[in-house]
Design a protein around this motif. Structure first.
Motif, PDB file in Angstrom:
ATOM      1  N   ALA A  34     -43.893 -12.224   2.729  1.00  0.00           N
ATOM      2  CA  ALA A  34     -42.399 -11.895   2.356  1.00  0.00           C
ATOM      3  C   ALA A  34     -41.657 -12.683   3.197  1.00  0.00           C
ATOM      4  CB  ALA A  34     -42.257 -10.372   2.854  1.00  0.00           C
ATOM      5  N   LEU A  35     -42.011 -13.130   4.348  1.00  0.00           N
ATOM      6  CA  LEU A  35     -41.290 -14.324   5.049  1.00  0.00           C
ATOM      7  C   LEU A  35     -40.513 -15.141   4.468  1.00  0.00           C
ATOM      8  CD1 LEU A  35     -43.019 -14.614   8.610  1.00  0.00           C
ATOM      9  CD2 LEU A  35     -40.510 -14.133   8.314  1.00  0.00           C
ATOM     10  N   PRO A  36     -41.292 -16.191   3.675  1.00  0.00           N
ATOM     11  CA  PRO A  36     -40.826 -17.392   3.046  1.00  0.00           C
ATOM     12  C   PRO A  36     -39.566 -16.904   2.300  1.00  0.00           C
ATOM     13  CG  PRO A  36     -43.144 -17.580   2.907  1.00  0.00           C
ATOM     14  CD  PRO A  36     -42.817 -16.032   3.323  1.00  0.00           C
ATOM     15  N   THR A  37     -39.715 -15.856   1.285  1.00  0.00           N
ATOM     16  CA  THR A  37     -38.656 -15.341   0.690  1.00  0.00           C
ATOM     17  C   THR A  37     -37.535 -14.835   1.425  1.00  0.00           C
ATOM     18  OG1 THR A  37     -40.204 -14.433  -0.809  1.00  0.00           O
ATOM     19  CG2 THR A  37     -37.884 -13.571  -1.245  1.00  0.00           C
ATOM     20  N   ILE A  38     -37.461 -14.408   2.310  1.00  0.00           N
ATOM     21  CA  ILE A  38     -36.466 -13.791   3.095  1.00  0.00           C
ATOM     22  C   ILE A  38     -35.876 -14.947   4.015  1.00  0.00           C
ATOM     23  CG2 ILE A  38     -35.908 -12.435   5.491  1.00  0.00           C
ATOM     24  CD1 ILE A  38     -37.971 -10.699   4.846  1.00  0.00           C
ATOM     25  N   VAL A  73     -38.660  -8.926   8.837  1.00  0.00           N
ATOM     26  CA  VAL A  73     -37.205  -8.774   8.718  1.00  0.00           C
ATOM     27  C   VAL A  73     -36.676  -9.820  10.151  1.00  0.00           C
ATOM     28  CG1 VAL A  73     -34.955  -7.635   8.533  1.00  0.00           C
ATOM     29  CG2 VAL A  73     -36.758  -7.184   6.838  1.00  0.00           C
ATOM     30  N   PRO A  74     -37.228  -9.055  11.189  1.00  0.00           N
ATOM     31  CA  PRO A  74     -36.363  -9.698  12.371  1.00  0.00           C
ATOM     32  C   PRO A  74     -36.789 -11.285  12.490  1.00  0.00           C
ATOM     33  CG  PRO A  74     -37.623  -7.749  13.157  1.00  0.00           C
ATOM     34  CD  PRO A  74     -37.919  -8.077  11.423  1.00  0.00           C
ATOM     35  N   SER A 111     -32.626 -17.730  25.062  1.00  0.00           N
ATOM     36  CA  SER A 111     -33.558 -16.805  24.606  1.00  0.00           C
ATOM     37  C   SER A 111     -33.321 -16.688  23.063  1.00  0.00           C
ATOM     38  CB  SER A 111     -33.664 -15.416  25.165  1.00  0.00           C
ATOM     39  OG  SER A 111     -32.492 -15.337  26.162  1.00  0.00           O
ATOM     40  N   PHE A 112     -31.838 -16.588  22.540  1.00  0.00           N
ATOM     41  CA  PHE A 112     -31.762 -16.390  21.310  1.00  0.00           C
ATOM     42  C   PHE A 112     -32.351 -17.671  20.393  1.00  0.00           C
ATOM     43  CE2 PHE A 112     -29.191 -16.845  17.403  1.00  0.00           C
ATOM     44  CZ  PHE A 112     -29.413 -15.784  16.995  1.00  0.00           C
ATOM     45  N   THR A 113     -32.275 -18.651  20.933  1.00  0.00           N
ATOM     46  CA  THR A 113     -32.796 -19.887  20.417  1.00  0.00           C
ATOM     47  C   THR A 113     -34.112 -19.969  20.453  1.00  0.00           C
ATOM     48  OG1 THR A 113     -30.834 -20.961  21.310  1.00  0.00           O
ATOM     49  CG2 THR A 113     -32.622 -22.431  20.745  1.00  0.00           C
ATOM     50  N   ALA A 114     -34.742 -19.459  21.509  1.00  0.00           N
ATOM     51  CA  ALA A 114     -36.067 -19.474  21.538  1.00  0.00           C
ATOM     52  C   ALA A 114     -36.900 -18.356  20.622  1.00  0.00           C
ATOM     53  CB  ALA A 114     -36.511 -19.016  23.165  1.00  0.00           C
ATOM     54  N   VAL A 115     -36.059 -17.557  20.289  1.00  0.00           N
ATOM     55  CA  VAL A 115     -36.786 -16.276  19.504  1.00  0.00           C
ATOM     56  C   VAL A 115     -36.559 -17.023  17.929  1.00  0.00           C
ATOM     57  CG1 VAL A 115     -35.956 -14.160  18.201  1.00  0.00           C
ATOM     58  CG2 VAL A 115     -35.879 -14.305  20.604  1.00  0.00           C
ATOM     59  N   GLY A 116     -35.629 -17.725  17.652  1.00  0.00           N
ATOM     60  CA  GLY A 116     -35.683 -18.478  16.369  1.00  0.00           C
ATOM     61  C   GLY A 116     -36.620 -19.417  16.342  1.00  0.00           C
TER      62      GLY A 116
END
Lengths: 387, 283, 448
Positions: free
Chosen positions: A244-248, A106-107, C12-17
């Motif tokens: 599950a990642l691609p769906t999310i 999820v995250p 850091s937010f960008t990095a997480v993404g």
């Protein structure tokens, strides 16, 4: 002149047909549309049939044994005479791997969706999307094979160091960030303007030491762990999270895209950074769509069969302690897949029916999750379009 | 219908009391001037909204009739009502009478498919099918049952010649029509419409997506076709209307305000509203 | 919060993404790399003389003369080893009862390992199972077996608090002073002479039948079964799905009934795959009796139901993306609605519809759970096209599971499992890749 009149005469009625013909046309049109409707309704009929046929084979079990044993006992001895069919541990196993995979997926999924919709330039997105699609396309049995043949031995032989390094790599940046933010906030609250920088530096070094200590202590603890079996809930959770990642990602990205540009511009115009804009404005506006994405992703993990069958260890007990992800578990889907082989020779036995009862449970859960997520999506669309 | 019937019909309409000017027959087109499309108290609704209000008008055969008016005045809606393209919009319905060749267009026995074969239409944006040039033109004839390759070839050539496109595309009929320029695409659409041998050509702002050169070619084409087909053209461009048409209708807020010979409407409009519009006081 | 911290947080937010996307790409890489690397090894590998002999005897392929000379060479070196074995056996006869018993129990694993490396030893009866009729066919397996000959694996239980650790004891020491002692160094030195390793390209892996439950031979029955099932599913689902999509996009009037139908579609899309398997068993086999028991037909029908929602959705999207002007043009030319759909809308939507179809085909080929109870058997030969109505078939997805989890020699035939996984993943990914490319082409075309 006469000839022209003749053609004229033919012309004038060229588009008017006899009542009989018109009637036939109407009839043919209605018949055709009914036929199309029939074919389109096929899906609905199939859904009804699935519920009906799974329920018909599940009900005899509940008639014979009631609900209590199924939902409250952990004793699963289907081969005994008389058999015991306590599914609690199995339901718990399903819940455990689903929760574990959701915790990871999820995250990551939301972060990736945000990145795809708002951060990456179009040229990079073009390459990121196929990666996600390919991840979605890999057959579950290939993931299962990977989990069983590669990941499981790796966890078993190098589990401790692996966990330690993962912890360090993942936790270090976040702790560093936490140190900076905490120092900033505290120094702003307690220190005078002129002392603030000194105070911040002091707090940073203090918290920094603390963070290093935490990193080290937890790391060594993890390093000391010996994983008895590589086919366990952790292994399965990791693999399921990637399934599950691609769906999310794709559903959440759609939700984020449907939030208009005006909202984002409004926030930027007030001097918010991109992260602030996304976290405080865009994500809340898209929250219901993201919730739908999470539900669909979780359903993907809950309904997955091959990975859990191959790599969960298939041991029907509640792990000890209950949160021990390094223990083997057994899930509903794997039980259906694994036990039907022995049960279907004796079609109509309790063992056969209890597997359908499990199928019915999965079916009902998936039905309601779908209903809820669909409602959520529709509602969000309405809200965003201002109705 | 016999010749007598036809004449009496013309007379009947000429003598009928209307608040709309009915243009007299002009000699410039031989055999033309017959009321081809007749609207009597014809209204069009989208749901409850009345988009076209009680229009009374005769459209004369073989002439070019332009429809002008500000955006949203119902001119396109009126045009699309003539070959019932508005049927595609579920909420759309009509009242009053619309006749084509003396028969009710919205009658119970009308086969809208045959009707549209008789009344061809060219749209705002060139919309060739993603097929070859040949297949685009042959689409209509094939629909209506023609399969012989020779016959089809003849029709394709004839239509393209009529649309003044033959010289430009005769050597690449098997190429995808989407590869043509915008102006060529629009002339292809005209040719495609001509291939089903319609009596009326409805042109819905046919040049609004084209550059001036391509526009000139389409206007030339309209002049060429004048006399062979009854042509109705909706346009935003008043110069265009005055250049190509014999008669002009001015619509405002769903009403047919004025209908007259083009020369007269542009030089000596009877209605104040018309005058304001053509002198550019509103648009 | 001061601006510096906010900037750091923003970055850091960008990095997480970005990190999440990189992790996904890495995961793809980590999963695919070993599969590709080891899977390729099922076709390209260093084969021994045993492999060539096996191919010649069982499939009638190979250069008979070369095999004969190589076998002669290998046999010369093997004869020496066999001699040492028989010498030692004679020596044991002459030992004291106690010593002989001790040596005998140590000698048994050596003899077994030799037999596993070289095939049946002289004087042994010809084994029943094909797997014991030949020695090691792959060089890396031969080296593994050599290790088993040279060393005895023992476990260290000295520290009761941790798991026992394995360690190797050289057998040469245990047999020191006997006539068997020279065998170990001899085997180590002459392994290549005895096995005649040679780089081998075994394309037959994809087209040969399997021998003795995949110990030798290829995976053709599985590949064929996978194609039968996937294409069978498409035969049912594709026309149905496209017609349903036409109804939803061109004819359905928005209302309660239509919304129910749409809901049904998304419900079907969310049903767990194993439940489709249960339904296929309960409905197609036990109720409709489309076949006596498992069959390709029952499996294809089950898979068809599973992929139907995907096809409907893709086709709907493709039809909706066809410009409305096409429809207007066609109707304006006096075409009927149905005619317009068939001659203009569907051809224009076709690439999009096919894209959805290809992805669904890949999904049908890759799914396992729905065919477990309806179509798949573990061991079987390729079936004829006429048998699809009555017989089950082996299929890649199912046999990957079966060979990896339930085969009695699962760890001995990893290369076959990898080869199967690579075949399946290639089929599915190639289908998806072509769909992605096709879609890119369409969007380019639409842009003009």
């Amino acid at each position: 002149m006469t000839e022209e009149v003749k053609t004229d005469g033919q012309r004038s009625s060229a588009f008017v047909v006899s009542p009989q013909k018109r009637k036939m046309q109407k009839l043919a049109k209605n018949a055709g549309e009914t036929l199309l409707l029939g074919i389109a309704s096929f899906v609905a009929i199939i859904v009804l049939f699935i519920f009906f046929f799974v329920a018909v084979d599940a009900i005899p079990y509940f008639q014979l044994r009631g609900f209590t044993e199924f939902f409250t006992s952990t004793g699963w001895y289907p081969a005994d005479e008389p058999g015991e069919f306590g599914a609690l541990a199995i339901i718990y196993g399903s819940a455990m791997v689903t929760f574990g995979s959701a915790l990871l997926a999820v995250p990551m999924g939301i972060a990736a969706a945000v990145c795809l919709s708002d951060i990456l330039p179009f040229s990079v997105r073009q390459y990121a999307k196929p990666v996600i699609e390919m991840l979605a396309a890999i057959p579950s049995v290939a993931f299962g094979f990977f989990a069983l043949v590669i990941l499981a031995p790796l966890l078993q032989s190098n589990g401790g160091p692996l966990l330690m390094w993962t912890w360090w790599i993942l936790a270090a940046p976040f702790l560093l960030l936490a140190v900076i933010v905490a120092a900033d906030l505290l120094s702003a609250r307690f220190a005078q303007e002129e002392n603030r920088k000194k105070m911040a530096l002091l707090l940073q070094s203090l918290f920094g030491l603390l963070a290093v200590l935490v990193l080290y202590v937890v790391g060594t603890k993890l390093n000391a762990i010996e994983i008895i079996t590589g086919t366990n809930a952790l292994n399965v959770s990791i693999i399921l999270s990637f399934m599950a990642l691609p769906t999310i990602v794709s559903v959440a990205e759609d939700a984020l895209q449907s939030v208009g540009r005006e909202l984002r511009e409004g926030s930027y115009a007030l001097g918010a950074t991109r992260a602030e804009t996304l976290l405080k404005t865009v994500l809340p506006a898209a929250s219901s769509g993201i919730l739908a994405a999470v539900i669909l992703g979780i359903m993907r993990a809950l309904g997955e069969t091959m990975v859990v069958w191959m790599a969960s260890g298939n041991s029907s007990h509640i792990p000890d302690p209950w949160y021990n992800y390094l223990d083997a578990v057994r899930t509903l889907t794997a039980t259906i897949a694994g036990d039907m082989g022995e049960a279907d020779q004796v079609t109509g036995s309790e063992r056969y029916h209890v597997l359908f009862a499990m199928g019915l449970l999965l079916l009902v859960i998936s039905f309601f999750s779908n209903l809820v997520s669909e409602r959520i999506v529709v509602r969000q669309r309405k809200i965003l379009s201002g109705q | 219908m016999t010749a007598e019937h036809k004449e009496s019909a013309v007379e009947a309409q000429a003598t009928a009391t209307r608040d709309i000017y009915i243009p007299s027959e002009r000699a410039s087109v031989s055999g033309g001037g017959r009321p081809h499309v007749v609207a009597k108290d014809f209204s069009i609704y989208y749901g409850d909204f009345q988009a076209v209000k009680k229009v009374n008008a005769d459209i004369l055969s073989q002439y070019v009739t332009a429809i002008i008016g500000p955006s949203g005045c119902g001119k396109s809606t009126f045009l699309r009502a003539i070959n019932r393209m508005n049927d595609l919009i579920p909420s759309c319905h009509t009242t009053g009478m619309l006749q084509f060749d003396g028969e009710d267009v919205y009658g119970k026995l009308t086969d809208e498919v045959l009707l549209r074969k008789k009344i061809g239409m060219v749209f705002q944006k060139p919309n060739p099918f993603p097929k070859s040039i040949f297949d685009n033109i042959a689409y209509g004839p094939r629909l209506h049952g023609m399969t012989d390759r020779k016959q089809l070839q003849a029709i394709v050539e004839k239509s393209l010649r009529k649309a003044a496109l033959w010289d430009e595309v005769s050597d690449r009929l098997d190429r995808n029509a989407l590869g043509l320029s915008g102006g060529q695409q629009q002339r292809l659409c005209v040719a495609r419409t001509l291939a089903v041998e319609p009596e009326i050509l409805l042109l819905d702002e046919p040049t609004s997506a084209l550059d001036p050169k391509a526009t000139a070619k389409i206007e030339d084409l309209i002049q060429e076709l004048r006399g062979s087909y009854t042509i109705m053209i909706v346009t935003h461009n008043m110069q265009q209307a005055s250049r190509v048409s014999d008669y002009t209708m001015f619509f405002y807020e769903g009403e047919l305000v004025e209908y007259a010979e083009t020369a007269q409407l542009f030089t000596n409009p009877k209605d104040r509203m018309t005058e304001d519009y053509i002198t550019g006081r509103f648009s | 919060m001061n601006l510096g911290t906010r900037k750091i947080l923003d970055n850091s937010f960008t990095a997480v993404g970005m990190g999440s996307i990189v992790v996904m790409a890495l995961a793809l890489l980590v999963v695919l790399t070993p599969i590709v690397y080891n899977g390729v090894g099922s076709v390209f590998f260093t084969g021994t003389i045993e492999h060539r002999t096996m191919l010649y005897k069982e499939f009638g392929r190979g250069d008979a003369k070369a095999i004969e000379t190589q076998t002669a060479t290998a046999d010369r070196y093997r004869a020496e080893a066999y001699r040492m074995l028989s010498d030692f056996e004679q020596e044991m006869e002459g030992m004291s009862l106690e010593a002989s018993r001790q040596y005998r129990s140590k000698y048994a694993p050596v003899r077994a390992a030799m037999s596993s490396l070289l095939g049946p030893l002289p004087g042994d009866p010809v084994p029943m199972l094909t797997r014991f009729q030949y020695g090691q066919t792959r060089w890396e397996k031969a080296e593994e077996k050599l290790h088993n000959i040279l060393y005895e694996k023992k476990w260290d239980y000295s520290d009761p608090t941790v798991m026992a650790k394995a360690f190797d004891v050289p057998r040469a020491e245990e047999f020191a002073g006997t006539k068997l002692a020279p065998l170990f160094s001899y085997a180590e030195r002459h392994l290549a002479d005895m096995m005649q390793p040679q780089f081998t390209v075994y394309w037959g892996f994809f087209t040969d039948r399997s021998l003795d439950a995949h110990i030798f031979g290829g995976i053709w029955p599985e590949i064929q079964g996978t194609f039968f099932l996937a294409i069978g599913a498409m035969l049912f689902a594709f026309p149905l799905g496209v017609i349903a999509a036409v109804y939803f996009t061109e004819y359905a009037k928005e209302g309660f009934f239509t919304s129910i139908l749409r809901s049904a579609n998304s419900t079907l899309a969310g049903v767990p795959s194993i439940v489709f398997g249960l339904f296929g068993l309960a409905f197609f086999i036990n109720t409709m009796k489309v076949s006596e028991s498992k069959s390709v037909l029952a499996g294809a029908l089950t898979l068809a139901i599973m992929i139907l929602p995907t096809i409907i959705r893709a086709a709907e999207e493709a039809i909706l993306s066809v410009p409305k002007t096409y429809k207007e043009a066609s109707l304006g030319l006096g075409s009927t609605k149905w005619n317009t759909i068939v001659t203009v809308i569907l051809p224009a939507a076709l690439p999009g519809i096919i894209t959805g179809g290809i992805i669904s085909l890949g999904r049908a080929a890759g799914e396992t759970a729905p065919i477990i109870f309806t179509a798949a058997v573990s061991v079987g030969s390729a079936i004829g096209i006429a048998d699809v109505f009555s017989s089950p078939t082996p299929a890649l997805s199912w046999n990957i599971y079966n060979l990896a989890s339930e085969h009695e020699m699962a760890s001995e035939i990893r290369h076959v499992q990898y080869g199967m996984v690579l075949s399946l993943v290639s089929i599915v990914l190639l289908l998806n890749l072509s769909a992605i490319l096709l879609r890119a082409k369409i969007s380019q075309k639409l842009k003009g």
